[in-house]
Design an enzyme around this catalytic site. Structure first.
Site, short mmCIF file in Angstrom:
data_model
loop_
_atom_site.label_atom_id
_atom_site.label_comp_id
_atom_site.label_asym_id
_atom_site.label_seq_id
_atom_site.Cartn_x
_atom_site.Cartn_y
_atom_site.Cartn_z
N LYS A 85 0.84 -1.20 0.00
CA LYS A 85 0.00 0.00 0.00
C LYS A 85 0.87 1.25 0.00
O LYS A 85 1.87 1.32 0.73
CB LYS A 85 -0.92 -0.01 1.23
N SER A 160 -9.75 2.26 2.83
CA SER A 160 -8.95 3.03 1.89
C SER A 160 -8.00 2.18 1.06
O SER A 160 -7.46 2.64 0.06
CB SER A 160 -8.13 4.06 2.67
N SER A 184 -9.81 -0.14 6.97
CA SER A 184 -9.24 -0.03 5.63
C SER A 184 -8.53 -1.27 5.12
O SER A 184 -8.18 -1.34 3.94
CB SER A 184 -8.26 1.15 5.57
#
Length: 498
Positions: A85, A160, A184
């Protein structure tokens, strides 16, 4: 698409260690899949093909030498590539946090998680898309465009960390790393039929994890199976003196727990169904039906199931969306165009204050600005006690609810999300509807406890994935893996997105 990329990480690692296939071959296969599919899914913001192949070649050499010398490999996942990420710093590729204000910026240091991955011989394929500074539930808030769900490209993959989840579902990577501030990791996992774990707060270092809300953020592992997730969890967890919030405690044996759970015996395990997270406005019938079936499956495995009351969960959303923006307004003050990242209007005629204002106006997206303003308001002198302090008191009550629940049960369960993946654009103009999507996951972030989302099938409503959330007390992450692996084994194989 080759069969190689459909193998789970544990199988790939065993084949690489036995030299049946090379780390370079596996990494190249993943890079080929990214090249073939990412124009459609946009899971990646940056693909680091050369670096990943170089890392894979280094692992292949190390395996050859270790085999000849009878030595151990760098880790049980050596040679298995991973998607990272874009909130974790890396010295050899950009870190943008999905924001224009950090476009093109490369960190001078690796995050601790990044360093642990490198030391374990795990090639990093690249950086995945995310909501800007991890603020969002759909990955639509990325400054670089949304990620699409491989199960239905008209739908979101969650947020997210939708990029990491989509990369797993699209077989672009067998492993991924996410961060979880209010769900997330778990929420995108639920929407993509992958496994995601939010570890206990403080057990995975936040050094080099660019902060959204420091008391809520937690890095964690993502994969397509519970065992793969456990193997990755074991790699990244552990005390880090560079992180002031790091817990100096032994890492639970999550791999052993996953292997034990896969044998399918939950006799004596006490499971609580959270009353506040099983019904109400916004819950799809298909999600509730899947959850009911999952609870019945757990009961059939020998678990003792009862209902648990956590009354203050009803106030968790309001508390979370005061605490998080308050921390955001402080954490994001550093992004001002003075030291790194975007700088706007510095033409010699403007003051430093004007440059800062123009840079932040141009560099931050609408959702980030909204949360900065809410947080600044909540922390202002006239409202600090009325809003922020009250939210912190509610946070304490939520933690007490959980502590009380764990007096009578070992783990808690709930749906991971109230509904399946919604359509792109459906909630963008309705922040409250977007925030409500985190209803099931955010209480654990407020309490600092651990949680997992494991696939529980496809919804009868729309044939999209549903996730079962498993929750456990702080430092009892191994319980997640035992129950999750037992459920996964009993549930059996599921369809895949591709």
């Amino acid at each position: 698409m080759t069969d190689l990329i459909k193998l789970d990480a544990a199988t790939l690692a065993a084949k690489i260690a036995a030299r049946e296939v090379s780390a370079t071959e596996v990494t190249q296969a993943c890079l080929d899949q990214i090249a073939a599919t990412d124009a459609e899914y946009h899971a990646f913001l940056h693909v680091a093909g050369d670096q990943a192949l170089a890392a894979a070649a280094t692992v292949d050499k190390a395996i050859h030498e270790a085999t000849a010398a009878g030595e151990r490999l760098p880790s049980p996942l050596a040679g298995v590539p991973l998607a990272l990420k874009d909130v974790f710093t890396t010295t050899d590729m950009p870190t943008t946090c999905g924001s224009k204000i950090l476009e093109g910026w490369t960190s001078p240091y690796d995050a601790t998680v990044t360093a642990k991955l490198r030391a374990a011989g795990i090639p990093i394929l690249g950086k995945t898309n995310m909501d800007e500074f991890a603020m969002g539930s759909s990955t639509e808030n990325s400054a670089y465009g949304p990620t699409r769900n491989p199960w239905n490209v008209d739908c979101v993959p969650g947020g997210s960390g939708g990029g990491s989840a989509a990369a797993l579902a699209a077989f672009q990577a067998p492993l991924a790393i996410g961060s979880d501030t209010g769900g997330s990791i778990r929420q995108p996992a639920a929407l993509t039929a992958t496994v995601g774990v939010k570890p206990t707060y403080g057990t995975v270092s936040r050094y080099g994890l660019i902060a959204c809300a420091s008391s809520l953020d937690q890095g964690g592992p993502c994969a397509r199976t519970v065992l793969d997730t456990a193997l990755l969890h074991q790699v990244i967890a552990g005390h880090d003196p560079r992180d002031s919030t790091s817990v100096n405690a032994a890492v639970p044996d999550v791999v052993g727990a996953a292997r034990a759970g896969a044998r399918g015996d939950l006799k004596g395990v006490r499971i609580g169904v959270v009353k506040q997270l099983r019904s109400g406005e916004g819950y799809q019938p298909g999600v509730l039906a899947s959850f009911t079936a999952a609870v019945e499956q757990l009961t059939a495995l020998g678990a003792e199931v009862s209902e648990v009351d956590c009354p203050h969960f009803d106030h968790s959303l309001a508390a979370y969306y005061l605490i998080l923006p308050s921390e955001v307004s402080s954490n994001l003050a550093k992004f001002d165009g003075m030291r790194y990242g975007l700088r706007v209007g510095d033409d010699g005629t403007t003051s430093a204050e004007e440059v800062m204002a123009m840079t932040r106006a141009a560099g931050f997206g609408a959702e980030v600005k909204r949360r900065i303003m809410i947080g600044t308001y909540a922390l202002s002198a006239g409202y600090y006690d009325a809003y922020y302090n009250q939210a912190q008191k509610v946070r304490t009550l939520i933690a007490r609810d959980l502590d009380e629940a764990y007096r009578s049960v070992d783990v808690l369960v709930s749906p991971a999300t109230p509904s399946t993946a919604f359509r792109l654009g459906e909630k963008v103009d309705d922040p409250l509807a977007m925030y409500l999507f985190d209803l099931c996951t955010l209480p654990l972030n407020l309490a600092g406890h651990c949680g997992m989302s494991v696939p529980s099938g496809l919804s009868a409503d729309d044939n999209l994935p549903v996730g079962l959330q498993i929750m456990a007390p702080a430092l009892a992450d191994d319980r997640l893996y035992r129950v999750g692996a037992a459920y996964e084994a009993a549930r059996g194989p599921l369809p895949t997105a591709l």
